[in-house]
Structure formats: structure tokens, C-alpha cells
Scaffold this active site. Structure first.
Site, PDB file in Angstrom:
ATOM      1  N   GLY A   1       0.804  -1.208   0.000  1.00 33.38           N
ATOM      2  CA  GLY A   1       0.000   0.000   0.000  1.00 33.38           C
ATOM      3  C   GLY A   1       0.841   1.263   0.000  1.00 33.38           C
TER       4      GLY A   1
ATOM      5  N   LYS B   1      -4.582   2.377  11.773  1.00 33.84           N
ATOM      6  CA  LYS B   1      -4.261   2.705  13.159  1.00 33.84           C
ATOM      7  C   LYS B   1      -3.833   4.160  13.319  1.00 33.84           C
ATOM      8  CE  LYS B   1      -1.283  -0.689  13.339  1.00 33.84           C
ATOM      9  NZ  LYS B   1      -0.235  -1.611  13.805  1.00 33.84           N
TER      10      LYS B   1
ATOM     11  N   LYS C   1      -7.645 -16.176   1.649  1.00 37.66           N
ATOM     12  CA  LYS C   1      -7.568 -15.480   0.369  1.00 37.66           C
ATOM     13  C   LYS C   1      -8.614 -15.992  -0.615  1.00 37.66           C
ATOM     14  CE  LYS C   1      -4.281 -12.800   1.627  1.00 37.66           C
ATOM     15  NZ  LYS C   1      -4.612 -11.371   1.890  1.00 37.66           N
TER      16      LYS C   1
ATOM     17  N   LEU D   1       4.392 -14.830  -3.557  1.00 36.51           N
ATOM     18  CA  LEU D   1       4.979 -14.385  -2.298  1.00 36.51           C
ATOM     19  C   LEU D   1       5.762 -13.098  -2.535  1.00 36.51           C
ATOM     20  CD1 LEU D   1       5.735 -14.986   0.706  1.00 36.51           C
ATOM     21  CD2 LEU D   1       7.721 -16.233  -0.197  1.00 36.51           C
TER      22      LEU D   1
END
Length: 282
Positions: free
Chosen positions: A22, A42, A167, A192
Site C-alpha cells: 500500500g 491505526k 484469500k 509471495l
């Protein structure tokens, strides 16, 4: 000639913007001229973005709980695109038999919010290769695995492949809602991701020895994955699912090199034991 894609006219949201993928997406999108809504989970994560944009009007940071529908709506307001990647909540960081319910609920909330956002043109949904590769019949299939295949959730549960369970169920839930609500969605089923802090505890690695033996142990560099996300967003013809990787761990040397990356400072015999599946196997 196809018209050029004018990034300066697009406002997009990145959720969750505090993870490796992100944050890197936010950086690249700003570099390309987008206006970006960076959504984080958060308190305090807003500070991550201090100074990364030369134009403060191009970046807005939102605190959005994936389980708080209204906070998602706020982050999406005015956006034509969403880049969605799930980050486990801080109070439940580990993939276990309960994580699928958490990830499905988050995906459902986000896609429902997208359906209610009138300006939304396209959602790029980050999924995983673990939603593709796990099947009981994988060794006897006549065709190679590709983006048309889905992991078998019952098989994943049997062998406690919780990453695959989560997933697969989350992506299927997102697709069902997108089709029902008419949301234009594209999914990227990533290998991965080779982040700098990747460790042997990553849930993707459960069953890595079997993936290696089947020739489906795929990895992807972060920069490659970021570019893939932006490419499928900007390509008006993109649709469906895309398997995304730029390396296959399919030789002994590849496996040993990865094992050493995952276990820095370990004894020289450890990579050999890892390759044989002592720690990665079912």
C-alpha cells in the site's frame, strides 16, 4: 490510436496504505500525478506519509477501519479507483482458522462501499496465488494451473493452509458482491512478495515444500507488483483475475537462496532441511 490516460484527473484510494504494498502504491501513484486518498487502520500511521508528496493537495490521509463501513465511505468519496489490499488487524495479526471470517467481512464492507460510491470506476483487488494453487487433484490435472483455477477450501482446511482459506474465501466474496452490485473489479493473485522483512513465519509459506515440488512456488518483487496494479487500473480492457509473479522457485539453488534469506544467521545445514520440507511441509 488509443487516447492517453490522464492521471492528473484521477483521484484514487489505497487501502490499507500502511503496508509494504500500500505504501509503495501511494508513492508511485503520486509520482504519476494521481490525487491519492491513503487509508490507514491505526492512529499514528498517518505520520508515514509526511513529506512524500511535493504537492500537499495531492495526498489526503484517512483513518479507515475495514469493519467500519462509514469510515470506508469517507475515504472513497470522490475516488474513481480503489487499490485494496488486506492487512490483518493489529489485534489479530496471525493467520489461523478464524482469519477467513475477518478477511471476508472486510472485503464485503469494502466492495459494498465501492458499490455505493457513484464516482467509482474500477477496483483493483489484491488476492494471492494461494487462492489458486491448492487443489486435491493438482498433481493429476491435464492443464496447467492458471487464473481460471481456484484453491479448494476444504483441502486447505484439511491441511491448515489458513492463508489459502482466507484469500480464496475473501476473493470469492468480493467477486460475488462485485458482480451483484455491478462493480468493475480486477483481481491480482500475487506470488509471495519479496519484502525486506520477509520471514519464515509468513503464512504464505505453509506448504512451501509442496508448492516447490509442484512447480508453483512463485514470488514477486515489490516494484513489479506495484507496476502490475497500476497497469491493470490504467488499462481499460483489463478484466478478471491476473496471476502476478516474476520468479519461480523451481531449482535447488533457488530454494537454498530463499531459505537463507528467510533464516539469516542460521547454520549452513538449515537451508537443506528447509528445502526438504522439514519446516515448510504440511
Amino acid at each position: 490510436m488509443a487516447p492517453s490516460f490522464d492521471t492528473s484527473t484521477h483521484t484514487v484510494c489505497v487501502m490499507d496504505a500502511s503496508g509494504h504494498l500500500g505504501f509503495s502504491l501511494v508513492q508511485r501513484l503520486l509520482q504519476r500525478g494521481y490525487t491519492v486518498h491513503a487509508s490507514v487502520q491505526k492512529y499514528g500511521e498517518e505520520n508515514l506519509f509526511t513529506g512524500i508528496s511535493s504537492d500537499p493537495d495531492k495526498l489526503k490521509v484517512f483513518r479507515s477501519d475495514p469493519f467500519d463501513y462509514h469510515s470506508i465511505i469517507d475515504a472513497l468519496r470522490g475516488c474513481s479507483g480503489l487499490f485494496y489490499t488486506f492487512e490483518p488487524p493489529f489485534d489479530q495479526p496471525n493467520y489461523d482458522e478464524y482469519m477467513a471470517d475477518v478477511e471476508v467481512r472486510a472485503a464485503h464492507n469494502v466492495l459494498e462501499a465501492c458499490a455505493q460510491t457513484e464516482t467509482m470506476d474500477k477496483v483493483v483487488f489484491t488476492s494471492s496465488a494461494t487462492a489458486v494453487v491448492w487443489r486435491e487433484d493438482r498433481k493429476t490435472m491435464e492443464l496447467d494451473l492458471d487464473e481460471r483455477h481456484w484453491s479448494d477450501v476444504n483441502f486447505c482446511r484439511k491441511f491448515k493452509l489458513w492463508h489459502g482459506v482466507s484469500k480464496t474465501m475473501a476473493e470469492k466474496s468480493a467477486w460475488a458482491l462485485a458482480m451483484d452490485r455491478g462493480v468493475n473489479m480486477v483481481s491480482i493473485n500475487a506470488g509471495l512478495m519479496m519484502a525486506h522483512d520477509l520471514s519464515i513465519k509468513h503464512p504464505y509459506l505453509r506448504g512451501a515444500a509442496e508448492m516447490y515440488e509442484d512447480g508453483v512456488f512463485v514470488t514477486v518483487d515489490l516494484a513489479f507488483l506495484v507496476d502490475a496494479h497500476i497497469c491493470v487500473y490504467e488499462d481499460v480492457s483489463s478484466y478478471g483475475r491476473y496471476l502476478c509473479f516474476n520468479h519461480i522457485i523451481n531449482t535447488h539453488e533457488d530454494a537454498v537462496q530463499l531459505a537463507r534469506k528467510l533464516t539469516p544467521g542460521a547454520s549452513s545445514s538449515l537451508p537443506q532441511r528447509l528445502v526438504r520440507g522439514r519446516f515448510w511441509s504440511f
